[in-house]
Design a protein around this motif. Structure first.
Motif, PDB file in Angstrom:
ATOM      1  N   ALA A 118      18.556  25.156  71.783  1.00 39.96           N
ATOM      2  CA  ALA A 118      17.268  25.663  71.305  1.00 39.96           C
ATOM      3  C   ALA A 118      17.341  26.350  69.951  1.00 39.96           C
ATOM      4  N   LEU A 119      18.555  26.684  69.473  1.00 37.06           N
ATOM      5  CA  LEU A 119      18.684  27.370  68.191  1.00 37.06           C
ATOM      6  C   LEU A 119      18.711  26.360  67.048  1.00 37.06           C
ATOM      7  N   GLN A 120      18.044  26.735  65.950  1.00 35.88           N
ATOM      8  CA  GLN A 120      18.021  25.842  64.796  1.00 35.88           C
ATOM      9  C   GLN A 120      19.363  25.803  64.097  1.00 35.88           C
ATOM     10  N   SER A 121      20.060  26.937  64.033  1.00 32.99           N
ATOM     11  CA  SER A 121      21.362  26.998  63.354  1.00 32.99           C
ATOM     12  C   SER A 121      22.489  26.673  64.332  1.00 32.99           C
ATOM     13  N   MET A 122      23.462  25.935  63.846  1.00 29.85           N
ATOM     14  CA  MET A 122      24.636  25.618  64.654  1.00 29.85           C
ATOM     15  C   MET A 122      25.874  26.355  64.145  1.00 29.85           C
ATOM     16  N   GLN A 123      25.676  27.459  63.409  1.00 29.77           N
ATOM     17  CA  GLN A 123      26.796  28.277  62.974  1.00 29.77           C
ATOM     18  C   GLN A 123      27.534  28.856  64.181  1.00 29.77           C
ATOM     19  N   PRO A 124      28.793  29.222  64.032  1.00 28.71           N
ATOM     20  CA  PRO A 124      29.487  29.930  65.118  1.00 28.71           C
ATOM     21  C   PRO A 124      28.702  31.180  65.514  1.00 28.71           C
ATOM     22  N   LEU A 125      28.739  31.516  66.791  1.00 30.43           N
ATOM     23  CA  LEU A 125      27.913  32.623  67.282  1.00 30.43           C
ATOM     24  C   LEU A 125      28.221  33.939  66.577  1.00 30.43           C
ATOM     25  N   ALA A 126      29.489  34.183  66.270  1.00 32.47           N
ATOM     26  CA  ALA A 126      29.839  35.426  65.580  1.00 32.47           C
ATOM     27  C   ALA A 126      29.151  35.500  64.221  1.00 32.47           C
ATOM     28  N   THR A 127      29.138  34.386  63.498  1.00 32.23           N
ATOM     29  CA  THR A 127      28.460  34.337  62.198  1.00 32.23           C
ATOM     30  C   THR A 127      26.959  34.472  62.381  1.00 32.23           C
ATOM     31  N   LEU A 128      26.439  33.786  63.373  1.00 28.24           N
ATOM     32  CA  LEU A 128      24.997  33.808  63.613  1.00 28.24           C
ATOM     33  C   LEU A 128      24.523  35.205  63.994  1.00 28.24           C
ATOM     34  N   ARG A 129      25.307  35.896  64.801  1.00 21.66           N
ATOM     35  CA  ARG A 129      24.934  37.264  65.165  1.00 21.66           C
ATOM     36  C   ARG A 129      24.885  38.164  63.935  1.00 21.66           C
ATOM     37  N   ALA A 130      25.832  37.986  63.031  1.00 22.67           N
ATOM     38  CA  ALA A 130      25.863  38.821  61.830  1.00 22.67           C
ATOM     39  C   ALA A 130      24.676  38.545  60.920  1.00 22.67           C
ATOM     40  N   THR A 131      24.364  37.276  60.700  1.00 26.15           N
ATOM     41  CA  THR A 131      23.270  36.939  59.787  1.00 26.15           C
ATOM     42  C   THR A 131      21.903  37.186  60.410  1.00 26.15           C
ATOM     43  N   SER A 132      21.843  37.221  61.742  1.00 23.08           N
ATOM     44  CA  SER A 132      20.549  37.413  62.405  1.00 23.08           C
ATOM     45  C   SER A 132      20.145  38.881  62.499  1.00 23.08           C
ATOM     46  N   ASP A 133      21.060  39.784  62.209  1.00 23.09           N
ATOM     47  CA  ASP A 133      20.791  41.221  62.333  1.00 23.09           C
ATOM     48  C   ASP A 133      19.876  41.664  61.187  1.00 23.09           C
ATOM     49  N   ILE A 134      18.627  41.998  61.526  1.00 22.77           N
ATOM     50  CA  ILE A 134      17.646  42.378  60.494  1.00 22.77           C
ATOM     51  C   ILE A 134      17.481  43.886  60.385  1.00 22.77           C
ATOM     52  N   THR A 135      18.275  44.640  61.146  1.00 22.73           N
ATOM     53  CA  THR A 135      18.053  46.085  61.241  1.00 22.73           C
ATOM     54  C   THR A 135      18.070  46.761  59.878  1.00 22.73           C
ATOM     55  N   GLN A 136      19.136  46.568  59.132  1.00 17.07           N
ATOM     56  CA  GLN A 136      19.269  47.230  57.839  1.00 17.07           C
ATOM     57  C   GLN A 136      18.220  46.740  56.855  1.00 17.07           C
ATOM     58  N   ARG A 137      17.919  45.454  56.888  1.00 14.13           N
ATOM     59  CA  ARG A 137      16.912  44.914  55.962  1.00 14.13           C
ATOM     60  C   ARG A 137      15.542  45.510  56.242  1.00 14.13           C
ATOM     61  N   ALA A 138      15.213  45.684  57.529  1.00 15.66           N
ATOM     62  CA  ALA A 138      13.925  46.294  57.875  1.00 15.66           C
ATOM     63  C   ALA A 138      13.875  47.754  57.431  1.00 15.66           C
ATOM     64  N   GLN A 139      14.979  48.447  57.582  1.00 16.96           N
ATOM     65  CA  GLN A 139      15.023  49.858  57.203  1.00 16.96           C
ATOM     66  C   GLN A 139      14.953  50.043  55.689  1.00 16.96           C
ATOM     67  N   ASN A 140      15.471  49.065  54.948  1.00 15.59           N
ATOM     68  CA  ASN A 140      15.496  49.180  53.486  1.00 15.59           C
ATOM     69  C   ASN A 140      14.203  48.722  52.822  1.00 15.59           C
ATOM     70  N   TRP A 141      13.361  48.025  53.545  1.00 19.55           N
ATOM     71  CA  TRP A 141      12.159  47.461  52.928  1.00 19.55           C
ATOM     72  C   TRP A 141      11.192  48.552  52.476  1.00 19.55           C
ATOM     73  N   GLN A 142      10.669  48.364  51.255  1.00 19.55           N
ATOM     74  CA  GLN A 142       9.611  49.212  50.723  1.00 19.55           C
ATOM     75  C   GLN A 142       8.483  48.315  50.250  1.00 19.55           C
ATOM     76  N   PRO A 143       7.239  48.631  50.591  1.00 15.19           N
ATOM     77  CA  PRO A 143       6.130  47.759  50.178  1.00 15.19           C
ATOM     78  C   PRO A 143       5.967  47.753  48.666  1.00 15.19           C
ATOM     79  N   PRO A 144       5.961  46.584  48.030  1.00 17.46           N
ATOM     80  CA  PRO A 144       5.722  46.528  46.582  1.00 17.46           C
ATOM     81  C   PRO A 144       4.358  47.100  46.234  1.00 17.46           C
TER      82      PRO A 144
END
Length: 328
Positions: A282-308
């Motif tokens: 069901a996943l679109q990406s076929m990267q190794p799960l360890a890589t996929l878990r790292a790239t899928s983590d949006i926590t820091q990006r959400a915390q860093n976002w500031q509205p333009p």
């Protein structure tokens, strides 16, 4: 052993459902427990199993008769974030378009400091472009809250999330969720609300996974969510920690639209849902799960976002959704 399980379940059910005023719940639960102690003690002293079976059956049937009278309600004093239920309205002039009433778009500064906003939004289902599963880890690696986000060609996203419909005085307790303690809510919300409140306010770790799904299936899943949400307004139901929770309902809705998803223990231990989704293709990406878990983590990006500066609310929401998907 069976008698002990029945006695324990009944004790917990009474504690959860009998009114707490004047220690009524504790008193009735103690009477229930005392009745079982007498029953089991008598049976063991007499070395006879029949009194235990007969007496236990009477107690259990009486409890189940009372249990069956407890019905979910829609008229309680709900907490602000689940005060409204989503309602879907088909567009009379354009069959591919639907209107969702009561889409949540809160601005959160803390759990208790927020600006509530409920909106009516319109979505053209021919413009659906993506489905993402978000997992918000709030209690260890095995336990995560599951949300499903639908993305459109104009950059807008709407997230559906099965939530407990807390009353104003309630806090979530997973154990109480086994005992008709909470009604169910299906919230539709802006990503800037429902994802950011988890990363920025509650300090949860959120991962976002793109699902490989044909557009027809995206549309059917969206409508299944929308109509399920509307039904809760007229036919409320209880949340159940095991059988009717944020992950099992997603699975049930997907099966309803014809997705061949097998049962699996990871539907209960939802923190491991990425492995399950990968195993069923069901996943679109076929990267190794360890890589996929790292790239899928949006926590820091959400915390860093500031509205333009200079963006209206819709554009700011689209910018947030775009930002959290930008892998460094």
């Amino acid at each position: 052993m069976l008698a002990l399980l029945c006695a324990t379940w009944g004790y917990m059910a009474l504690q959860a459902q009998v009114p707490q005023r004047n220690n009524m719940a504790a008193a009735i639960a103690m009477v229930w427990g005392f009745a079982w102690v007498i029953l089991l003690g008598y049976g063991m002293l007499q070395r006879r199993i029949l009194p235990i079976l007969a007496g236990g059956l009477v107690l259990v049937l009486a409890l189940l008769a009372w249990w069956g009278t407890i019905e979910p309600r829609a008229d309680r004093a709900w907490a602000a974030d689940v005060a409204q239920l989503v309602r879907v309205e088909p567009d009379k002039d354009k069959p591919s378009r639907v209107h969702l009433h009561n889409v949540r778009n809160f601005t959160w500064r803390s759990e208790t400091d927020f600006t509530p906003r409920w909106e009516t939004r319109s979505y053209d289902l021919t413009q659906l472009r993506s489905v993402d599963v978000a997992l918000s880890y709030w209690m260890g690696p095995a336990i995560a809250h599951t949300l499903v986000s639908f993305g459109f060609a104009d950059g807008q996203h709407v997230v559906f999330s099965i939530e407990i419909r807390k009353e104003q005085h309630e806090q979530f307790d997973a154990l109480a969720g086994f005992f008709k303690q909470y009604e169910m809510a299906l919230v539709a919300a802006d990503e800037r609300d429902i994802l950011a409140v988890r990363t920025n306010v509650r300090g949860e770790q959120v991962h976002l996974y793109r699902i490989d799904m044909p557009q027809d299936s995206m549309r059917d899943l969206f409508l299944a969510y929308a109509y399920q949400a509307s039904q809760l307004e007229y036919a409320p139901r209880f949340y159940h920690t095991l059988t009717a929770n944020c992950t099992t309902i997603v699975w049930q809705l997907a099966r309803r639209i014809g997705q061949a998803l097998p049962t699996d223990w990871r539907l209960l231990a939802s923190g491991y849902l990425p492995e399950y989704l990968r195993d069923v293709g069901a996943l679109q990406s076929m990267q190794p799960l360890a890589t996929l878990r790292a790239t899928s983590d949006i926590t820091q990006r959400a915390q860093n976002w500031q509205p333009p500066a200079g963006l209206d609310d819709a554009a700011a929401s689209a910018d947030f959704s775009r930002h959290i998907r930008q892998v460094p």
